[in-house]
Enzyme design. Structure first.
Site, PDB file in Angstrom:
ATOM      1  N   ASP A 297       0.843  -1.207   0.000  1.00  0.00           N
ATOM      2  CA  ASP A 297       0.000   0.000   0.000  1.00  0.00           C
ATOM      3  C   ASP A 297       0.871   1.248   0.000  1.00  0.00           C
ATOM      4  O   ASP A 297       0.576   2.230  -0.689  1.00  0.00           O
ATOM      5  CB  ASP A 297      -0.913   0.042   1.234  1.00  0.00           C
ATOM      6  CG  ASP A 297      -1.839  -1.156   1.310  1.00  0.00           C
ATOM      7  OD1 ASP A 297      -2.157  -1.726   0.253  1.00  0.00           O
ATOM      8  OD2 ASP A 297      -2.216  -1.519   2.440  1.00  0.00           O
TER       9      ASP A 297
HETATM   10  P1  ADP Z   1       2.609  -6.407  -0.335  1.00  0.00           P
HETATM   11  O1  ADP Z   1       2.688  -5.659   0.939  1.00  0.00           O
HETATM   12  O2  ADP Z   1       1.409  -6.051  -1.142  1.00  0.00           O
HETATM   13  O3  ADP Z   1       2.789  -7.900  -0.193  1.00  0.00           O
HETATM   14  P2  ADP Z   1       5.343  -6.398  -1.260  1.00  0.00           P
HETATM   15  O4  ADP Z   1       5.611  -7.383  -0.169  1.00  0.00           O
HETATM   16  O5  ADP Z   1       5.663  -6.813  -2.661  1.00  0.00           O
HETATM   17  O6  ADP Z   1       3.823  -5.885  -1.237  1.00  0.00           O
HETATM   18  O7  ADP Z   1       6.158  -5.059  -0.913  1.00  0.00           O
HETATM   19  C1  ADP Z   1       6.016  -3.904  -1.703  1.00  0.00           C
HETATM   20  C2  ADP Z   1       7.306  -3.138  -1.737  1.00  0.00           C
HETATM   21  O8  ADP Z   1       7.711  -2.840  -0.398  1.00  0.00           O
HETATM   22  C3  ADP Z   1       8.499  -3.853  -2.341  1.00  0.00           C
HETATM   23  O9  ADP Z   1       8.564  -3.704  -3.741  1.00  0.00           O
HETATM   24  C4  ADP Z   1       9.663  -3.144  -1.660  1.00  0.00           C
HETATM   25  O10 ADP Z   1       9.939  -1.905  -2.265  1.00  0.00           O
HETATM   26  C5  ADP Z   1       9.116  -2.868  -0.287  1.00  0.00           C
HETATM   27  N1  ADP Z   1       9.499  -3.935   0.664  1.00  0.00           N
HETATM   28  C6  ADP Z   1       8.718  -4.943   1.124  1.00  0.00           C
HETATM   29  N2  ADP Z   1       9.402  -5.724   1.980  1.00  0.00           N
HETATM   30  C7  ADP Z   1      10.643  -5.191   2.070  1.00  0.00           C
HETATM   31  C8  ADP Z   1      11.847  -5.507   2.796  1.00  0.00           C
HETATM   32  N3  ADP Z   1      11.905  -6.550   3.631  1.00  0.00           N
HETATM   33  N4  ADP Z   1      12.934  -4.693   2.614  1.00  0.00           N
HETATM   34  C9  ADP Z   1      12.887  -3.634   1.802  1.00  0.00           C
HETATM   35  N5  ADP Z   1      11.809  -3.288   1.104  1.00  0.00           N
HETATM   36  C10 ADP Z   1      10.702  -4.037   1.220  1.00  0.00           C
HETATM   37 MG    MG Z   2      -0.586  -5.492  -1.010  1.00  0.00          MG
END
Ligand code: ADP
Ligand code: MG
Ligand code: MG
Length: 334
Positions: A297
């Site tokens: 989000d």
């Molecule tokens: P969602 O919350 O919908 O599952 P994601 O897990 O793909 O989405 O996370 C979205 C974005 O958040 C990633 O592309 C990255 O930029 C950032 N992000 C998520 N987890 C991490 C992490 N452990 N370290 C750094 N950035 C993160």
């Molecule tokens: Mg999401």
């Protein structure tokens, strides 16, 4: 950032209060929840909210995917840039939401339902997993009449960018279509989030009806895979799925569609005009991570703020990753 119109960005989805706690296997089992999932609550789940509050010292946090995105975007944009629409009740939960959005400088135009409770999302954390169980309540009663009411429609007409969260497909597809058509007709930007795997699985028809209007479609890897499976794409390759999303038929031919798939710590995949570009995420030390709820989000908020400010695509992605990184260092989708 360059100056923008007042309320250039208009967002629509479900305003929810998150009731979030550290849980355990027994709690998941009691309500038949998977460790890592997002579902709509059935009768058998409704006890979980009081259970979380009374027995797991749950915290109350302003939530709702697109409302978090809207708060995030407003954080990066000049004052009075973002307005959010959705349905709430007339209760203490709505008051908490009003406080939170006020702090973020986000304007909300809620449809207030006198009979229904403000929606709640139970978030059970176990290790690195989170299970979300949503009772939409008043959010489920959002209607096209609210969107078309003169004061609200004026905001729709004034905005240059719309952000719609896919979770709203379970609530009011006509409102989504009205925004989508308004965008296409006036060459405005329509951004859509896939929100959760169950949207592709169980709300395929309204999803597909909105698809021609997506100028930007954002999802994570599990949402991309669910889309592929429910649409009979014979691939589990995220890049192929992103290409497919970008190439779906399009209503407004003045804009090429861009599909953006985030994958947690793995690179973000972007498909445009049949080409793939990958953007590595901003690395963060494990010890700095507080709560990854709402990373996606926040990403969408930073990304969409970039679109509104008119910066190049690569910078929009960078801004999304930057805001996501900031967000996961805080508790809840802050
Ligand atoms: P969602 O919350 O919908 O599952 P994601 O897990 O793909 O989405 O996370 C979205 C974005 O958040 C990633 O592309 C990255 O930029 C950032 N992000 C998520 N987890 C991490 C992490 N452990 N370290 C750094 N950035 C993160
Ligand atoms: Mg999401
Ligand atoms: Mg993720």
């Amino acid at each position: 950032m360059s100056p923008t119109k007042d309320y250039a960005l208009l967002c629509l989805e479900n305003p929810l209060l998150d009731i979030q706690a550290q849980g355990n296997e027994a709690l998941l089992e009691k309500y038949g929840l998977k460790a890592n999932d997002a579902i709509l609550a059935e009768e058998k789940h409704l006890g979980i909210y009081e259970d979380l509050l009374n027995n797991y010292s749950a915290k109350l946090i302003a939530g709702g995917g697109a409302q978090n995105t809207a708060r995030g975007a407003q954080y990066l944009l000049p004052p009075n840039s973002t307005v959010f629409l959705g349905g709430v009740g007339d209760d203490k939960y709505a008051a908490i939401l009003h406080d939170a959005v006020k702090q973020a400088g986000l304007r909300v135009e809620y449809r207030v339902d006198k009979k229904e409770k403000t929606g709640r999302c139970g978030v059970v954390i176990t290790g690195h997993d989170r299970s979300m169980c949503t009772d939409l309540g008043a959010a489920n009663h959002y209607d096209i009449e609210h969107l078309k009411s003169p004061e609200v429609w004026k905001l729709v007409e004034g905005a240059t960018h719309y952000f719609v969260g896919g979770y709203h497909l379970t609530v009011c597809p006509p409102a989504i279509q009205a925004l989508a058509e308004e965008a296409a007709k006036n060459n405005k930007v329509f951004v859509f989030s896939l929100s959760a795997p169950f949207i592709s699985q169980f709300f395929k028809d309204p999803l597909d009806a909105s698809a021609p209007y997506w100028d930007y479609v954002i999802g994570n890897e599990t949402e991309a895979l669910a889309y592929a499976e429910s649409h009979g794409l014979e691939t589990k390759d995220i890049k192929e799925i992103a290409k497919h999303l970008a190439a779906l038929p399009k209503a407004n031919s003045k804009r090429d569609r861009v599909a953006i798939i985030t994958q947690g710590t793995l690179p973000t995949v972007v498909a445009e005009k049949g080409e793939i570009t990958e953007y590595p995420v901003h690395a963060i030390e494990k010890s700095m991570i507080n709560d990854t709820t709402g990373a996606g989000d926040a990403f969408a908020g930073g990304f969409t703020a970039g679109l509104v400010a008119g910066v190049p695509l690569a910078q929009c992605i960078d801004q999304g990753q930057w805001l996501a990184k900031l967000s996961i260092q805080e508790l809840g989708p802050s």
